[in-house]
Write a protein that holds these residues in place. Structure first.
Motif, PDB file in Angstrom:
ATOM      1  N   GLU A 207       0.826  -1.223   0.000  1.00 47.12           N
ATOM      2  CA  GLU A 207       0.000   0.000   0.000  1.00 47.12           C
ATOM      3  C   GLU A 207       0.855   1.266   0.000  1.00 47.12           C
ATOM      4  O   GLU A 207       0.420   2.311  -0.480  1.00 47.12           O
ATOM      5  CB  GLU A 207      -0.913   0.039   1.230  1.00 47.12           C
TER       6      GLU A 207
ATOM      7  N   HIS B 292       4.892   3.034  -0.368  1.00 51.10           N
ATOM      8  CA  HIS B 292       6.330   3.011  -0.647  1.00 51.10           C
ATOM      9  C   HIS B 292       6.968   4.229   0.028  1.00 51.10           C
ATOM     10  O   HIS B 292       6.464   5.345  -0.073  1.00 51.10           O
ATOM     11  CB  HIS B 292       6.569   3.073  -2.158  1.00 51.10           C
TER      12      HIS B 292
ATOM     13  N   THR C  78      -0.276   1.874  -5.023  1.00 52.71           N
ATOM     14  CA  THR C  78       0.724   2.137  -3.981  1.00 52.71           C
ATOM     15  C   THR C  78       0.909   3.645  -3.825  1.00 52.71           C
ATOM     16  O   THR C  78       1.216   4.335  -4.800  1.00 52.71           O
ATOM     17  CB  THR C  78       2.076   1.496  -4.360  1.00 52.71           C
TER      18      THR C  78
END
Lengths: 186, 238
Positions: free
Chosen positions: A83, A85, A136
């Motif tokens: 989900e 970075h 993400t």
């Protein structure tokens, strides 16, 4: 002012010991570098209790491994997930976790990285060959104080059963800054 | 107003050019010397990390732009050595004229020992000094005003509130922006004060998370975020 001239005048006045300069250079050229951080990441991938302690309060965990010192006095480890970075920058200068990663590479200190990482991290990541899935989100950590950040990358697919040493070999320096993704070579 | 080092969000710098991950730690030998001289000079105890950052940041804008990374370090170091009275301008002129050659002679012309020579970092002390580092956390009488989850805003105008044009660690791109407290780091030395010899003035330091949409007119992704470490006096409640 040339470096040699400055070194000479400071040495003549007894203010620096040239052997101390050699010792500092040897330390950061040969002894303290990204291999330290890679060992920490590999251990976190292998040992859930270690990982939990590292993410909760990194300083005592890292100090226990001998990874404490100049430019790493206050460490926070941030974990990449499907989900989210994480990516680290210092827009104001070049703050970087020396005890774990050594001296920062040239690109980390460049105007282009400092100016753009906060505003357009995905374009910057693309310049490193990293394309994130649409789902993400990116969290960029701007190191504006004496807290230093280390990214804990996701353990790559295909690394099941590897030893800590073999895992550490997969962990690039850039993956701990957030500009690379570790992979198992095919 | 800001200085050139405060470049977060700036346009026009072109692509990032990553070098190979196994590139040498120091691209040139003199880079390594510049770093080591800066560290050993710092060990003389005449300034702190905030003073040295400020010395680089207040290079003339034209110099800040044209100097390479370690040229900025050297220029900042020379400024501090002179300002703090460690070296005189005459020392520097003589050193430049000598071109780095060792002084020759009978020894009769060698002056008395420098008053700071006893503090010079010796080779056998290096490992311990690097391992000790310089922690910035301090006890403080200022209690935290915020807790994780609280909404805050970066005070406007930005800039050092103690010294006009002085050192600060609130980047211009975050001035006036609304965010949320992510974590409390404890109390840390306040750079705005410590850089100017005004004392360490420790106060609570927080990680504050800002939606990219709060910072940029055209964010890349609606859920992207930027986290900054910010001192309590940089923040106001929302």
């Amino acid at each position: 002012m040339r470096v040699k001239a400055l070194e000479t005048v400071l040495t003549q006045k007894g203010l620096i010991d040239p052997a101390a300069l050699d010792e500092i250079i040897d330390t950061y050229q040969n002894r303290i570098g990204p291999a330290n951080g890679a060992r920490v990441v590999a251990r976190a991938w292998s040992d859930p209790e270690f990982k939990a302690a590292l993410l909760a309060d990194a300083d005592p965990v890292l100090a226990g491994l001998g990874y404490y010192g100049r430019q790493g006095e206050h460490m926070v480890v941030v974990e990449n997930t499907p989900e989210q970075h994480n990516m680290v920058v210092c827009t104001l200068c070049s703050c970087y976790p020396w005890p774990l990663l050594g001296i920062p590479p040239g690109w980390y200190k460049s105007d282009a990285y400092r100016s753009r990482a906060v505003r357009e991290p995905r374009r910057v990541l693309a310049e490193f060959g990293v394309i994130l899935p649409e789902g993400t989100s990116v969290r960029v950590w701007d190191s504006t104080a004496e807290v230093r950040y280390l990214v804990l990358p996701m353990r790559p697919k295909g690394s099941e059963g590897l030893s800590e040493d073999a895992l550490a070999a997969l962990v690039s320096r850039d993956s701990m800054i957030g500009t690379d993704i570790p992979e198992v070579p095919r | 107003m800001s200085r050139l080092h405060d470049m977060g969000g700036r346009f026009g710098d072109g692509p990032v050019k990553p070098e190979p991950q196994d590139a040498p730690v120091f691209a040139e030998d003199w880079h390594a010397r510049a770093l080591a001289i800066t560290l050993t000079s710092g060990a003389l105890g005449q300034w702190n990390i905030d003073t040295s950052r400020h010395a680089r940041e207040r290079l003339a804008p034209l110099d800040y732009t044209r100097f390479s990374y370690y040229e900025k370090w050297l220029a900042g170091l020379v400024t501090l050595l002179v300002e703090k009275g460690v070296l005189s301008r005459a020392d520097l002129v003589a050193a430049e004229a000598g071109g780095g050659r060792q002084k020759e002679g009978t020894g009769a012309e060698v002056a008395a020992p420098h008053p700071l020579a006893a503090r010079a970092l010796q080779a056998q002390e290096v490992a311990a000094a690097l391992a000790r580092g310089g922690p910035a956390d301090r006890p403080s009488t200022i209690m935290p005003n915020f807790a994780p989850g609280d909404a805050v805003r970066c005070r406007r105008p930005g800039g050092n509130r103690l010294v006009a044009g002085g050192h600060t660690r609130l980047p211009t791109y975050a001035v006036g922006a609304k965010g949320q407290i992510l974590r409390l780091h404890g109390s840390h030395v306040l750079p705005d004060s410590a850089a100017h010899g005004l004392g360490e003035a420790p106060e609570p330091l927080y990680a504050v998370v800002f939606p990219a949409m709060e910072l940029w007119s055209a964010p890349e992704h609606p859920r992207d975020e930027v986290v900054l470490d910010l001192w309590q006096s940089y923040l106001e409640p929302v």
